[in-house]
Design a protein around this motif. Structure first.
Motif, mmCIF file in Angstrom:
data_model
loop_
_atom_site.group_PDB
_atom_site.id
_atom_site.type_symbol
_atom_site.label_atom_id
_atom_site.label_comp_id
_atom_site.label_asym_id
_atom_site.label_seq_id
_atom_site.Cartn_x
_atom_site.Cartn_y
_atom_site.Cartn_z
ATOM 1 N N LEU A 130 0.822 -1.206 0.000
ATOM 2 C CA LEU A 130 0.000 0.000 0.000
ATOM 3 C C LEU A 130 0.856 1.255 0.000
ATOM 4 O O LEU A 130 0.625 2.179 -0.791
ATOM 5 C CB LEU A 130 -0.942 -0.008 1.208
ATOM 6 N N VAL A 131 1.864 1.307 0.860
ATOM 7 C CA VAL A 131 2.750 2.475 0.913
ATOM 8 C C VAL A 131 3.503 2.610 -0.403
ATOM 9 O O VAL A 131 3.633 3.720 -0.938
ATOM 10 C CB VAL A 131 3.710 2.389 2.115
ATOM 11 N N ASP A 132 3.983 1.510 -0.937
ATOM 12 C CA ASP A 132 4.686 1.540 -2.214
ATOM 13 C C ASP A 132 3.777 2.084 -3.319
ATOM 14 O O ASP A 132 4.184 2.950 -4.102
ATOM 15 C CB ASP A 132 5.179 0.135 -2.564
ATOM 16 N N GLU A 133 2.534 1.606 -3.348
ATOM 17 C CA GLU A 133 1.560 2.064 -4.345
ATOM 18 C C GLU A 133 1.298 3.570 -4.211
ATOM 19 O O GLU A 133 1.276 4.290 -5.212
ATOM 20 C CB GLU A 133 0.259 1.284 -4.143
ATOM 21 N N VAL A 134 1.133 4.040 -2.995
ATOM 22 C CA VAL A 134 0.872 5.461 -2.759
ATOM 23 C C VAL A 134 2.094 6.294 -3.137
ATOM 24 O O VAL A 134 1.989 7.274 -3.885
ATOM 25 C CB VAL A 134 0.478 5.710 -1.279
ATOM 26 N N CYS A 135 3.238 5.915 -2.628
ATOM 27 C CA CYS A 135 4.438 6.732 -2.811
ATOM 28 C C CYS A 135 4.911 6.789 -4.269
ATOM 29 O O CYS A 135 5.499 7.785 -4.690
ATOM 30 C CB CYS A 135 5.553 6.257 -1.884
ATOM 31 N N LYS A 136 4.638 5.746 -5.036
ATOM 32 C CA LYS A 136 4.992 5.774 -6.452
ATOM 33 C C LYS A 136 4.187 6.819 -7.223
ATOM 34 O O LYS A 136 4.586 7.221 -8.312
ATOM 35 C CB LYS A 136 4.778 4.392 -7.086
ATOM 36 N N LYS A 137 3.080 7.255 -6.664
ATOM 37 C CA LYS A 137 2.239 8.264 -7.322
ATOM 38 C C LYS A 137 2.558 9.682 -6.865
ATOM 39 O O LYS A 137 1.879 10.622 -7.265
ATOM 40 C CB LYS A 137 0.762 7.948 -7.072
ATOM 41 N N THR A 138 3.575 9.832 -6.037
ATOM 42 C CA THR A 138 3.991 11.166 -5.595
ATOM 43 C C THR A 138 5.232 11.593 -6.370
ATOM 44 O O THR A 138 5.870 10.777 -7.028
ATOM 45 C CB THR A 138 4.300 11.189 -4.084
ATOM 46 N N SER A 139 5.564 12.859 -6.248
ATOM 47 C CA SER A 139 6.730 13.378 -6.969
ATOM 48 C C SER A 139 8.049 13.066 -6.263
ATOM 49 O O SER A 139 9.110 13.217 -6.856
ATOM 50 C CB SER A 139 6.595 14.887 -7.170
ATOM 51 N N ASN A 140 7.987 12.631 -4.997
ATOM 52 C CA ASN A 140 9.211 12.340 -4.257
ATOM 53 C C ASN A 140 8.998 11.068 -3.438
ATOM 54 O O ASN A 140 8.551 11.119 -2.285
ATOM 55 C CB ASN A 140 9.590 13.526 -3.365
ATOM 56 N N TYR A 141 9.325 9.942 -4.046
ATOM 57 C CA TYR A 141 9.096 8.631 -3.441
ATOM 58 C C TYR A 141 9.771 8.514 -2.079
ATOM 59 O O TYR A 141 9.148 8.079 -1.101
ATOM 60 C CB TYR A 141 9.589 7.530 -4.387
ATOM 61 N N SER A 142 11.034 8.882 -1.978
ATOM 62 C CA SER A 142 11.755 8.689 -0.711
ATOM 63 C C SER A 142 11.188 9.577 0.398
ATOM 64 O O SER A 142 11.071 9.136 1.544
ATOM 65 C CB SER A 142 13.260 8.910 -0.883
ATOM 66 N N PHE A 143 10.820 10.812 0.075
ATOM 67 C CA PHE A 143 10.184 11.687 1.070
ATOM 68 C C PHE A 143 8.884 11.050 1.563
ATOM 69 O O PHE A 143 8.594 11.040 2.760
ATOM 70 C CB PHE A 143 9.902 13.072 0.480
ATOM 71 N N CYS A 144 8.120 10.515 0.653
ATOM 72 C CA CYS A 144 6.847 9.878 0.986
ATOM 73 C C CYS A 144 7.054 8.701 1.931
ATOM 74 O O CYS A 144 6.418 8.617 2.992
ATOM 75 C CB CYS A 144 6.138 9.439 -0.296
ATOM 76 N N VAL A 145 7.955 7.799 1.580
ATOM 77 C CA VAL A 145 8.203 6.608 2.396
ATOM 78 C C VAL A 145 8.731 7.007 3.773
ATOM 79 O O VAL A 145 8.246 6.534 4.810
ATOM 80 C CB VAL A 145 9.174 5.642 1.685
ATOM 81 N N GLU A 146 9.708 7.901 3.805
ATOM 82 C CA GLU A 146 10.283 8.335 5.084
ATOM 83 C C GLU A 146 9.230 9.016 5.957
ATOM 84 O O GLU A 146 9.189 8.791 7.170
ATOM 85 C CB GLU A 146 11.470 9.267 4.848
ATOM 86 N N SER A 147 8.402 9.833 5.347
ATOM 87 C CA SER A 147 7.359 10.523 6.109
ATOM 88 C C SER A 147 6.363 9.529 6.689
ATOM 89 O O SER A 147 6.061 9.564 7.886
ATOM 90 C CB SER A 147 6.629 11.535 5.225
ATOM 91 N N LEU A 148 5.842 8.647 5.849
ATOM 92 C CA LEU A 148 4.837 7.710 6.323
ATOM 93 C C LEU A 148 5.393 6.759 7.389
ATOM 94 O O LEU A 148 4.726 6.448 8.369
ATOM 95 C CB LEU A 148 4.231 6.930 5.163
ATOM 96 N N TYR A 149 6.635 6.313 7.204
ATOM 97 C CA TYR A 149 7.220 5.386 8.165
ATOM 98 C C TYR A 149 7.777 6.081 9.402
ATOM 99 O O TYR A 149 8.297 5.414 10.300
ATOM 100 C CB TYR A 149 8.266 4.494 7.505
#
Length: 178
Positions: free
Chosen positions: A33-52
């Motif tokens: 789910l996180v991978d699916e969401v973050c792949k749709k953002t402009s900054n994958y690593s920011f997304c993953v780091e933020s959510l986790y």
């Protein structure tokens, strides 16, 4: 007038984040789910780091992930709003334009916080159709604040960029409900 549910929001968030341990995205298996969401953002690593950064993320379904993402945006917006208030108290009166820029940013962040509180109320009532629009309002508020500084780097630049990125995550998560 403040909505009844938003009165308890700061208390809920305080309790919620007292329980938070720091998670490193590099030490965590990224869920589908996180991978699916973050792949749709402009900054994958920011997304993953933020959510986790929230310990609820590894076990989150889309509903929990919506709470996590909007909570992160809310914390950023309220912290930035408070920081702007502090900057205004200590601003040199000889820098009139800077004070005006900060005052406009204070108004922008008031709108951002209000939009995120409304989104939280929508989550609580399980009415999801306005979530993306409300996240967009908050992101636009950060953009407006940054535009006040006319392309120059300010003490708010990184905070504005972070809120915009967090709101982008909120928009993507919101679309999981449509």
């Amino acid at each position: 007038m403040v909505a009844h549910g938003s009165i308890y929001l700061p208390l809920y968030l305080l309790v919620f984040f007292i329980l938070v341990r720091s998670y490193s995205a590099s030490n965590t298996n990224i869920t589908q789910l996180v991978d699916e969401v973050c792949k749709k953002t402009s900054n994958y690593s920011f997304c993953v780091e933020s959510l986790y950064s929230d310990p609820h993320t590894p076990d989150a379904d889309r509903y929990s992930l919506a709470y996590v993402s909007f909570c992160l945006a809310y914390l950023n917006a309220t912290n930035t709003r408070d920081y702007i208030t502090k900057l205004l108290k200590h601003a040199n009166s000889s820098h009139h334009h800077y004070q005006q820029d900060l005052q406009r940013c204070a108004g922008d962040y008031k709108k951002a916080v209000s939009a995120i509180e409304m989104a939280y109320n929508d989550l609580n009532s399980e009415t999801f159709f306005e979530l993306a629009d409300l996240a967009g309002v908050a992101a636009h508020s950060a953009e407006n604040c940054q535009a006040n500084f006319k392309g120059t780097h300010s003490s708010l630049t990184s905070r504005n960029k972070a809120l915009k990125g967090l709101c982008e995550i909120c928009v993507v998560v919101s679309k999981l409900f449509t």
